[in-house]
Design an enzyme around this catalytic site. Structure first.
Site, PDB file in Angstrom:
ATOM      1  N   MET A  21      -4.396  -5.870 -17.309  1.00 66.35           N
ATOM      2  CA  MET A  21      -3.731  -5.850 -18.618  1.00 66.35           C
ATOM      3  C   MET A  21      -4.127  -7.094 -19.417  1.00 66.35           C
ATOM      4  O   MET A  21      -3.414  -7.498 -20.343  1.00 66.35           O
ATOM      5  CB  MET A  21      -2.210  -5.777 -18.439  1.00 66.35           C
ATOM      6  CG  MET A  21      -1.784  -4.492 -17.732  1.00 66.35           C
ATOM      7  SD  MET A  21      -0.116  -3.970 -18.110  1.00 66.35           S
ATOM      8  CE  MET A  21       0.817  -5.314 -17.412  1.00 66.35           C
ATOM      9  N   HIS A  25      -6.566 -14.426 -15.325  1.00 64.18           N
ATOM     10  CA  HIS A  25      -6.450 -15.688 -14.589  1.00 64.18           C
ATOM     11  C   HIS A  25      -7.285 -15.569 -13.313  1.00 64.18           C
ATOM     12  O   HIS A  25      -7.923 -14.519 -13.069  1.00 64.18           O
ATOM     13  CB  HIS A  25      -4.987 -16.011 -14.286  1.00 64.18           C
ATOM     14  CG  HIS A  25      -4.230 -14.897 -13.632  1.00 64.18           C
ATOM     15  ND1 HIS A  25      -4.559 -14.401 -12.385  1.00 64.18           N
ATOM     16  CD2 HIS A  25      -3.166 -14.157 -14.054  1.00 64.18           C
ATOM     17  CE1 HIS A  25      -3.722 -13.435 -12.057  1.00 64.18           C
ATOM     18  NE2 HIS A  25      -2.870 -13.241 -13.062  1.00 64.18           N
ATOM     19  N   HIS A  28      -7.203 -12.269 -11.242  1.00 63.75           N
ATOM     20  CA  HIS A  28      -8.045 -11.184 -11.746  1.00 63.75           C
ATOM     21  C   HIS A  28      -9.529 -11.470 -11.433  1.00 63.75           C
ATOM     22  O   HIS A  28     -10.280 -10.577 -11.049  1.00 63.75           O
ATOM     23  CB  HIS A  28      -7.916 -11.055 -13.270  1.00 63.75           C
ATOM     24  CG  HIS A  28      -6.537 -10.759 -13.765  1.00 63.75           C
ATOM     25  ND1 HIS A  28      -5.806 -11.662 -14.510  1.00 63.75           N
ATOM     26  CD2 HIS A  28      -5.749  -9.668 -13.636  1.00 63.75           C
ATOM     27  CE1 HIS A  28      -4.639 -11.125 -14.832  1.00 63.75           C
ATOM     28  NE2 HIS A  28      -4.570  -9.926 -14.311  1.00 63.75           N
ATOM     29  N   GLY A 138      -4.913  -6.017  -6.645  1.00 67.99           N
ATOM     30  CA  GLY A 138      -4.401  -7.187  -5.933  1.00 67.99           C
ATOM     31  C   GLY A 138      -3.193  -6.846  -5.074  1.00 67.99           C
ATOM     32  O   GLY A 138      -2.348  -6.039  -5.461  1.00 67.99           O
ATOM     33  N   LYS A 140      -0.931  -8.835  -4.689  1.00 60.71           N
ATOM     34  CA  LYS A 140       0.178  -9.450  -5.416  1.00 60.71           C
ATOM     35  C   LYS A 140       1.191  -8.375  -5.843  1.00 60.71           C
ATOM     36  O   LYS A 140       2.398  -8.573  -5.788  1.00 60.71           O
ATOM     37  CB  LYS A 140      -0.387 -10.197  -6.627  1.00 60.71           C
ATOM     38  CG  LYS A 140       0.553 -10.433  -7.776  1.00 60.71           C
ATOM     39  CD  LYS A 140       1.424 -11.604  -7.501  1.00 60.71           C
ATOM     40  CE  LYS A 140       2.376 -11.972  -8.614  1.00 60.71           C
ATOM     41  NZ  LYS A 140       2.580 -11.040  -9.673  1.00 60.71           N
ATOM     42  N   ASP A 141       0.652  -7.227  -6.294  1.00 59.76           N
ATOM     43  CA  ASP A 141       1.511  -6.092  -6.663  1.00 59.76           C
ATOM     44  C   ASP A 141       1.400  -5.069  -5.532  1.00 59.76           C
ATOM     45  O   ASP A 141       0.760  -4.028  -5.668  1.00 59.76           O
ATOM     46  CB  ASP A 141       1.042  -5.513  -8.001  1.00 59.76           C
ATOM     47  CG  ASP A 141       1.100  -6.552  -9.104  1.00 59.76           C
ATOM     48  OD1 ASP A 141       2.173  -6.759  -9.659  1.00 59.76           O
ATOM     49  OD2 ASP A 141       0.060  -7.189  -9.380  1.00 59.76           O
ATOM     50  N   SER A 176       0.150 -15.290 -11.980  1.00 65.23           N
ATOM     51  CA  SER A 176       0.639 -14.119 -12.711  1.00 65.23           C
ATOM     52  C   SER A 176       0.563 -14.428 -14.196  1.00 65.23           C
ATOM     53  O   SER A 176       0.786 -15.569 -14.611  1.00 65.23           O
ATOM     54  CB  SER A 176       2.095 -13.840 -12.321  1.00 65.23           C
ATOM     55  OG  SER A 176       2.699 -12.998 -13.282  1.00 65.23           O
ATOM     56  N   ARG A 178       2.616 -13.635 -16.261  1.00 65.09           N
ATOM     57  CA  ARG A 178       3.974 -13.974 -16.720  1.00 65.09           C
ATOM     58  C   ARG A 178       4.355 -15.430 -16.432  1.00 65.09           C
ATOM     59  O   ARG A 178       5.363 -15.909 -16.955  1.00 65.09           O
ATOM     60  CB  ARG A 178       5.002 -13.025 -16.105  1.00 65.09           C
ATOM     61  CG  ARG A 178       4.918 -11.621 -16.681  1.00 65.09           C
ATOM     62  CD  ARG A 178       6.116 -10.774 -16.299  1.00 65.09           C
ATOM     63  NE  ARG A 178       6.099  -9.488 -16.976  1.00 65.09           N
ATOM     64  CZ  ARG A 178       5.440  -8.412 -16.553  1.00 65.09           C
ATOM     65  NH1 ARG A 178       4.739  -8.464 -15.436  1.00 65.09           N
ATOM     66  NH2 ARG A 178       5.475  -7.289 -17.238  1.00 65.09           N
TER      67      ARG A 178
HETATM   68  P1  AMP Z   1      -2.213  -7.123 -14.254  1.00 68.93           P
HETATM   69  O1  AMP Z   1      -3.129  -7.597 -15.319  1.00 68.93           O
HETATM   70  O2  AMP Z   1      -1.038  -8.005 -14.023  1.00 68.93           O
HETATM   71  O3  AMP Z   1      -1.845  -5.665 -14.393  1.00 68.93           O
HETATM   72  O4  AMP Z   1      -3.043  -7.221 -12.897  1.00 68.93           O
HETATM   73  C1  AMP Z   1      -4.285  -6.601 -12.778  1.00 68.93           C
HETATM   74  C2  AMP Z   1      -4.719  -6.659 -11.329  1.00 68.93           C
HETATM   75  O5  AMP Z   1      -4.795  -8.014 -10.902  1.00 68.93           O
HETATM   76  C3  AMP Z   1      -3.720  -5.958 -10.394  1.00 68.93           C
HETATM   77  O6  AMP Z   1      -4.444  -5.264  -9.392  1.00 68.93           O
HETATM   78  C4  AMP Z   1      -2.967  -7.127  -9.800  1.00 68.93           C
HETATM   79  O7  AMP Z   1      -2.422  -6.855  -8.526  1.00 68.93           O
HETATM   80  C5  AMP Z   1      -4.062  -8.173  -9.719  1.00 68.93           C
HETATM   81  N1  AMP Z   1      -3.481  -9.514  -9.631  1.00 68.93           N
HETATM   82  C6  AMP Z   1      -2.521 -10.051 -10.419  1.00 68.93           C
HETATM   83  N2  AMP Z   1      -2.198 -11.289 -10.005  1.00 68.93           N
HETATM   84  C7  AMP Z   1      -2.974 -11.525  -8.905  1.00 68.93           C
HETATM   85  C8  AMP Z   1      -3.106 -12.634  -7.997  1.00 68.93           C
HETATM   86  N3  AMP Z   1      -2.384 -13.745  -8.126  1.00 68.93           N
HETATM   87  N4  AMP Z   1      -3.999 -12.529  -6.982  1.00 68.93           N
HETATM   88  C9  AMP Z   1      -4.751 -11.404  -6.833  1.00 68.93           C
HETATM   89  N5  AMP Z   1      -4.674 -10.329  -7.650  1.00 68.93           N
HETATM   90  C10 AMP Z   1      -3.800 -10.397  -8.675  1.00 68.93           C
END
Ligand code: AMP
Length: 271
Positions: A21, A25, A28, A138, A140-141, A176, A178
């Site tokens: 999204m 960082h 990602h 990740g 993480k989720d 994150s 957030r």
């Molecule tokens: P998001 O942009 O938050 O939807 O995350 C996109 C992808 O990055 C998802 O597969 C998350 O699980 C992964 N992700 C987010 N934070 C981390 C992290 N700290 N370490 C590894 N993967 C992450």
């Protein structure tokens, strides 16, 4: 996007997708680096998916750093950034969704109505558009990763869904998008999540297998942090995500904690 992918597949190229999204960082970027090393073509999607937000203010306030994201994608060898507009993903008349059953009811699903349905619907659309051989998510989720793997298995989809470890700050906080919302004071307090997990992992390593004991000890770390509000802290079967009374098979501790207006999640394997 699909025309590009169909041509690449005909040429025998292996395509990898990293859905995001944005507000990129190091977490990602670690997914991108891994996928780059596994595939001939790396596609990253950037789409703040309105369907998966249960609060208007969370969607409106979600960090957006598109130009910076593009630079990071270039630096990490991304071949294609797929960044659709909401009105193209969900044109007038859109009314179909994908929903996974029991696995989406607990943990984050309990407090966030419709969240996982929004996730699986957009991920299905991304998979159908990007046509990648693998898609990398990740840990993480963790619930999201498991739910997407379930969807792919249940619906006989061809993509392979790979999970990768959580990237953390030096002090243990899981990266994150957030985290940007945390005040300096809240940032310090946010360490209670990784401390709670560390405590449970150490006890499990010493041989404690009883979930209520591990949960009680981990919860202490949240409870003693002024202003931290625990939404859930559970031990679940790593595959089914059902609550586990004893750690007799692969188990995961998962938690969600509020610091002011910011909701943080984290998890760790207890085996
Ligand atoms: P998001 O942009 O938050 O939807 O995350 C996109 C992808 O990055 C998802 O597969 C998350 O699980 C992964 N992700 C987010 N934070 C981390 C992290 N700290 N370490 C590894 N993967 C992450």
């Amino acid at each position: 996007m699909r025309t590009f992918s169909q041509k690449a597949r005909k040429e025998g190229k292996r395509i990898g997708l990293v859905p995001t999204m944005g507000a990129l960082h190091a977490g990602h970027l670690s997914l991108m680096d891994y996928t780059r090393s596994e595939c001939d073509l790396l596609v990253a999607s950037i789409f703040v998916n309105p369907l998966q937000f249960d609060r208007e203010d969370d969607l409106a306030g979600y960090p957006r750093t598109f130009e910076k994201d593009l630079e990071l994608c270039t630096a990490h060898g991304v071949d294609v950034v797929f960044a659709p507009r909401p009105e193209n993903m969900y044109p007038d008349g859109f009314q179909t969704s994908v929903s996974v059953g029991d696995m989406t009811k607990g943990l984050c699903g309990a407090g966030r109505t419709g969240h996982f349905q929004g996730v699986t619907t957009v991920v299905m659309k991304l998979f159908n558009t990007v046509l990648s051989d693998i898609a990398v998510f990740g840990e993480k989720d963790f619930q999201q990763l498991k739910v997407i793997q379930r969807m792919v298995r249940d619906l006989d989809m061809l993509v392979e869904v790979v999970g990768r470890p959580t990237v953390r700050e030096n002090d243990g906080l899981a990266l994150s998008s957030r985290n940007k919302h945390l005040s300096p004071e809240e940032r310090k307090k946010a360490l209670c999540l990784s401390r709670a997990l560390d405590r449970a992992c150490s006890l499990a390593a010493e041989g404690v297998v009883d979930s209520p004991t591990l949960i009680a000890k981990a919860s202490e770390e949240i409870q003693k942090t002024n202003g931290a509000k625990m939404e859930y802290l559970e031990i679940v079967d790593s595959d089914s995500l059902k609550p586990l009374d004893k750690i007799t098979k692969p188990a995961r501790m998962c938690l969600a904690v509020w610091l002011g207006e910011t909701r943080l999640i984290d998890n760790a394997s207890l085996n």
